[in-house]
Design a protein around this motif. Structure first.
Motif, PDB file in Angstrom:
ATOM      1  N   GLY A   2       9.660 -12.234   8.587  1.00 39.05           N
ATOM      2  CA  GLY A   2       9.776 -11.099   7.676  1.00 39.05           C
ATOM      3  C   GLY A   2      10.783 -10.066   8.137  1.00 39.05           C
ATOM      4  O   GLY A   2      11.113  -9.149   7.383  1.00 39.05           O
ATOM      5  N   PRO A  60       4.788  -3.331   9.057  1.00 38.15           N
ATOM      6  CA  PRO A  60       4.271  -3.317   7.676  1.00 38.15           C
ATOM      7  C   PRO A  60       2.975  -2.508   7.592  1.00 38.15           C
ATOM      8  O   PRO A  60       2.027  -2.774   8.334  1.00 38.15           O
ATOM      9  CB  PRO A  60       4.023  -4.803   7.381  1.00 38.15           C
ATOM     10  CG  PRO A  60       4.887  -5.544   8.344  1.00 38.15           C
ATOM     11  CD  PRO A  60       4.932  -4.700   9.575  1.00 38.15           C
ATOM     12  N   ALA A  74      12.715  -4.602   7.802  1.00 38.42           N
ATOM     13  CA  ALA A  74      12.050  -5.751   7.197  1.00 38.42           C
ATOM     14  C   ALA A  74      12.875  -6.274   6.034  1.00 38.42           C
ATOM     15  O   ALA A  74      13.650  -5.536   5.404  1.00 38.42           O
ATOM     16  CB  ALA A  74      10.654  -5.362   6.717  1.00 38.42           C
ATOM     17  N   ALA A  75      12.734  -7.560   5.757  1.00 37.02           N
ATOM     18  CA  ALA A  75      13.469  -8.161   4.637  1.00 37.02           C
ATOM     19  C   ALA A  75      12.997  -7.586   3.316  1.00 37.02           C
ATOM     20  O   ALA A  75      13.780  -7.431   2.373  1.00 37.02           O
ATOM     21  CB  ALA A  75      13.282  -9.676   4.656  1.00 37.02           C
ATOM     22  N   ARG A  76      11.714  -7.260   3.255  1.00 33.97           N
ATOM     23  CA  ARG A  76      11.143  -6.718   2.019  1.00 33.97           C
ATOM     24  C   ARG A  76      10.409  -5.428   2.360  1.00 33.97           C
ATOM     25  O   ARG A  76       9.504  -5.424   3.188  1.00 33.97           O
ATOM     26  CB  ARG A  76      10.180  -7.722   1.386  1.00 33.97           C
ATOM     27  CG  ARG A  76       9.459  -7.235   0.144  1.00 33.97           C
ATOM     28  CD  ARG A  76       8.676  -8.367  -0.481  1.00 33.97           C
ATOM     29  NE  ARG A  76       7.806  -7.906  -1.552  1.00 33.97           N
ATOM     30  CZ  ARG A  76       6.530  -7.567  -1.380  1.00 33.97           C
ATOM     31  NH1 ARG A  76       5.980  -7.662  -0.176  1.00 33.97           N
ATOM     32  NH2 ARG A  76       5.795  -7.154  -2.393  1.00 33.97           N
ATOM     33  N   ARG A  77      10.835  -4.356   1.726  1.00 33.51           N
ATOM     34  CA  ARG A  77      10.247  -3.053   2.012  1.00 33.51           C
ATOM     35  C   ARG A  77       8.844  -2.965   1.436  1.00 33.51           C
ATOM     36  O   ARG A  77       8.620  -3.261   0.261  1.00 33.51           O
ATOM     37  CB  ARG A  77      11.122  -1.942   1.434  1.00 33.51           C
ATOM     38  CG  ARG A  77      10.691  -0.541   1.814  1.00 33.51           C
ATOM     39  CD  ARG A  77      11.712   0.478   1.323  1.00 33.51           C
ATOM     40  NE  ARG A  77      11.360   1.821   1.714  1.00 33.51           N
ATOM     41  CZ  ARG A  77      10.570   2.622   0.999  1.00 33.51           C
ATOM     42  NH1 ARG A  77      10.072   2.197  -0.149  1.00 33.51           N
ATOM     43  NH2 ARG A  77      10.306   3.847   1.415  1.00 33.51           N
ATOM     44  N   ILE A  78       7.896  -2.560   2.263  1.00 36.04           N
ATOM     45  CA  ILE A  78       6.495  -2.414   1.849  1.00 36.04           C
ATOM     46  C   ILE A  78       6.073  -0.982   2.136  1.00 36.04           C
ATOM     47  O   ILE A  78       6.317  -0.459   3.231  1.00 36.04           O
ATOM     48  CB  ILE A  78       5.588  -3.400   2.607  1.00 36.04           C
ATOM     49  CG1 ILE A  78       6.012  -4.839   2.349  1.00 36.04           C
ATOM     50  CG2 ILE A  78       4.134  -3.200   2.234  1.00 36.04           C
ATOM     51  CD1 ILE A  78       5.292  -5.845   3.214  1.00 36.04           C
ATOM     52  N   SER A  79       5.456  -0.344   1.171  1.00 34.19           N
ATOM     53  CA  SER A  79       4.976   1.023   1.379  1.00 34.19           C
ATOM     54  C   SER A  79       3.719   1.257   0.563  1.00 34.19           C
ATOM     55  O   SER A  79       3.554   0.699  -0.525  1.00 34.19           O
ATOM     56  CB  SER A  79       6.052   2.043   0.988  1.00 34.19           C
ATOM     57  OG  SER A  79       6.395   1.903  -0.385  1.00 34.19           O
TER      58      SER A  79
END
Length: 661
Positions: A147, A166, A329-334
């Motif tokens: 990730g 994350p 990260a490859a995919r932003r998570i919030s």
């Protein structure tokens, strides 16, 4: 006739708190001990100045120098185990010199006390073999790291890395619930061990360590996981330390002292949540685990990871100067953060706005709701009901608090009950509750949501996990338990009160507390920050903690506030402090008048602060260290014709986090 072989010399670091003894002393090795004395072993040596025997560590064994000076002999070998490895000595020496402290003070933290039974059991046991990581565990670890593009390569290349973990909970295959950060760092440790190298993961407390252990459960071969915790029993901690001395790689997890574990072939040092004050060493010389990790990586190589839900200004400064690489990260998570405030028609003093109340009511139909508050207890702060003057104890001037509704006020410092209290300002005898702790909040919300379980989690009521059934969990910052599947809603109360603390770093501290709580929410669950606006609230709402840290650094740079500069605090008698400042000005002429703040009166002594650039660090530390030794030597020499008296010695603390005089 053959000449006798020259007597060998052991160079010993004495275990003493006296700064003037922080150097290597030469001792002759007597013939009966010639086979036992080796570098790293504990020994007993005579100390002439004190007229007694003291413990020490043999740093090296060599031939005597050309001088004919007589040497005292070693008294004995305490243990044949070489516990002070060359790498560990180099690390503590560098750390002590950087902090103007003594190496023996750091060694007391790094090397546990000897436990004879544990040592005999370790010597009698078969040495551990090189661990072999199962392919399935290695595949899991590589998938967990995927990730973050480039993270696996950075680990192999031994880079210094900053990672924003994350912010969400994770259900492991074993059924345990942990933060996803634990799986990320566990995967980094597994990949490192699979390459035949050791890994050290440092976490603030036992709760974080338990999450990390759960994430590593079943991923490592038997005997490869070593727990280093100051709360362990003496034999258990010493046995764990002895395991790190073996030739077989391992994974060490523990609190701040674990960063000194003398493992073989170090491939990774990882710090979780370096902004947590538990990673700041309170004992002299006060070397933060973050600074020790940076020195360790520089000396031993391997990768270094700073991971957290937020970014401290210290780490962001390292990223800005290119010393640490930021890997996103490859995919932003919030999380879904909502800034809640009282609406028109609501009472301005309402502690829970209608929007946050409605979110909690809806979430309670599906699972637990977390409510974070500032303080434990019932009413931590009492004020005069008439003039609102803070209520203080008449005996010690400590703050008064109430243990429950209608209870007599009690002093938080001396514990006395304030019977017959009267306000010194207006003579009123009535008090008012000016704040709500966990217990009062539990009472209030329990009445607002009848029939719902209420769980209090704070220092007096530790709770590590809650199940997925509906419940109101009232917790202080840092004491929030993990909920199965995550919290269905999170309410962050008392934020405005938290931000009022007189602390340079209170903004980033609040952002860290709120971000860690928000990371416990289930995916898509609302997180309500109540009554807070401004840059800190925007950083939480947009989940841009690194940008907030950059803004803080930009604001502090013109004011020369840490960590844009380093700060040293000097405490002692006025004569000792002024002498140290004078010597410092001579040794480091680049320091101008604005670099020194004080001296000013502080308790029974005086204090001065010195601000200096990182490039001047070693010269400043060397000068301050010399002044500490000079003051300590003078304190042991009474004036002629006078009996010896105890004088205040000079105390120096480098890298203080604030400018609080």
């Amino acid at each position: 006739m053959a000449r006798p072989a020259p007597q060998r010399v052991a160079r010993v670091l004495i275990d003493s708190p006296l700064p003037q003894l922080d150097r290597l002393f030469d001792y002759a090795v007597p013939a009966p001990l010639a086979d036992e004395v080796a570098a790293g072993v504990r020994v007993r040596v005579p100390l002439r100045s004190a007229g007694r025997m003291v413990d020490g560590f043999v740093v090296e064994v060599g031939e005597p120098d050309a001088s004919d000076r007589p040497l005292s002999e070693l008294d004995g070998v305490v243990s044949p185990v070489p516990v002070l490895t060359p790498g560990l000595y180099s690390l503590v020496r560098r750390a002590a010199d950087r902090a103007a402290g003594s190496a023996s003070d750091i060694l007391r933290l790094a090397i546990p006390k000897r436990m004879v039974r544990a040592e005999k059991a370790w010597l009698a046991a078969e040495p551990p073999t090189a661990p072999v990581v199962e392919p399935a565990a290695q595949a899991w670890a590589e998938h967990a790291l995927s990730g973050f593009p480039g993270l696996g390569d950075a680990l192999r290349d031994g880079l210094r890395i900053a990672v924003d973990a994350p912010p969400r909970p994770l259900r492991l295959e074993s059924g345990a619930d942990v933060g996803e950060w634990a799986a990320l760092l566990a995967a980094a440790a597994v990949v490192t061990l699979a390459r035949g190298k050791s890994a050290i993961v440092v976490v603030p407390d036992h709760r974080d360590r338990a999450e990390l252990e759960a994430a590593l459960d079943g991923r490592l071969p038997d005997g490869a996981l070593v727990r280093d915790d100051a709360k362990q029993s003496g034999p258990a901690r010493y046995a764990a330390f002895l395991r790190t001395l073996a030739d077989a790689p391992c994974v060490v997890i523990g609190n701040r002292s674990a960063v000194y574990a003398p493992v073989i072939d170090l491939g990774l040092v990882a710090l979780w949540d370096d902004g947590d004050p538990l990673l700041a060493e309170q004992l002299s010389p006060g070397v933060h685990a973050r600074d020790a990790a940076l020195l360790r990586q520089e000396l031993d190589g391997g990768a270094l990871i700073f991971a957290g839900h937020t970014r401290t200004t210290d780490v962001e400064r390292l990223v800005a100067v290119g010393w640490v690489t930021d890997i996103p990260a490859a995919r932003r998570i919030s999380p879904r953060v909502v800034l809640s405030a009282t609406r028109e028609g609501e009472s301005r003093g309402a502690r829970v706005p209608s929007a946050a109340y409605a979110a909690a009511a809806e979430a309670l139909a599906h699972g637990p709701v977390l409510v974070q508050v500032a303080r434990p207890g019932y009413a931590p702060v009492l004020v005069c009901a008439q003039c609102r003057h803070p209520s203080r104890c008449k005996h010690c001037a400590g703050p008064l608090h109430a243990a429950r509704q209608g209870a007599a006020p009690t002093c938080s410092w001396c514990g006395r009950t304030a019977l017959g209290w009267a306000c010194p300002e207006c003579s009123s005898t009535r008090v008012r509750m000016a704040s709500s702790g966990t217990e009062r909040t539990a009472d209030e919300l329990g009445r607002a949501f009848p029939g719902v379980r209420v769980i209090v989690a704070d220092g007096d009521h530790p709770v590590s996990h809650v199940d997925a059934r509906p419940a109101l969990v009232i917790a202080t910052r840092g004491a929030e338990p993990i909920a199965a599947g995550g919290y269905r809603a999170v309410l962050l109360l008392d934020g405005d009160r938290m931000l009022l603390a007189d602390d340079l770093r209170i903004g980033e501290s609040c952002l860290r507390w709120w971000s860690n709580a928000a990371a416990l929410a289930a995916p898509g669950a609302p997180v309500h920050l109540v009554g807070v606006a401004g840059p800190v609230a925007r950083a939480l709402a947009t989940w841009t903690q690194a940008a907030y840290a950059r803004g803080e650094l930009a604001d502090r740079a013109p004011l020369r506030m840490p960590p844009t500069v380093r700060v040293a605090a000097l405490d002692g008698s006025r004569a000792a402090v002024e002498a140290a400042l004078g010597a410092l000005g001579t040794a480091v002429p680049e320091l101008d008048a604005t670099a020194i703040l004080g001296p000013v009166a502080h308790d029974d002594s005086v204090r001065a602060l010195v601000r200096f650039d990182y490039a001047l660090g070693m010269r400043v530390a060397d000068s301050l260290r010399a002044s500490v030794v000079s003051a300590a030597v003078k304190a042991r020499r009474p004036a002629k014709g006078r009996a010896g008296t105890v004088r205040p010695t000079l105390r120096v603390r480098v890298d203080v986090p604030d400018l609080d005089l």
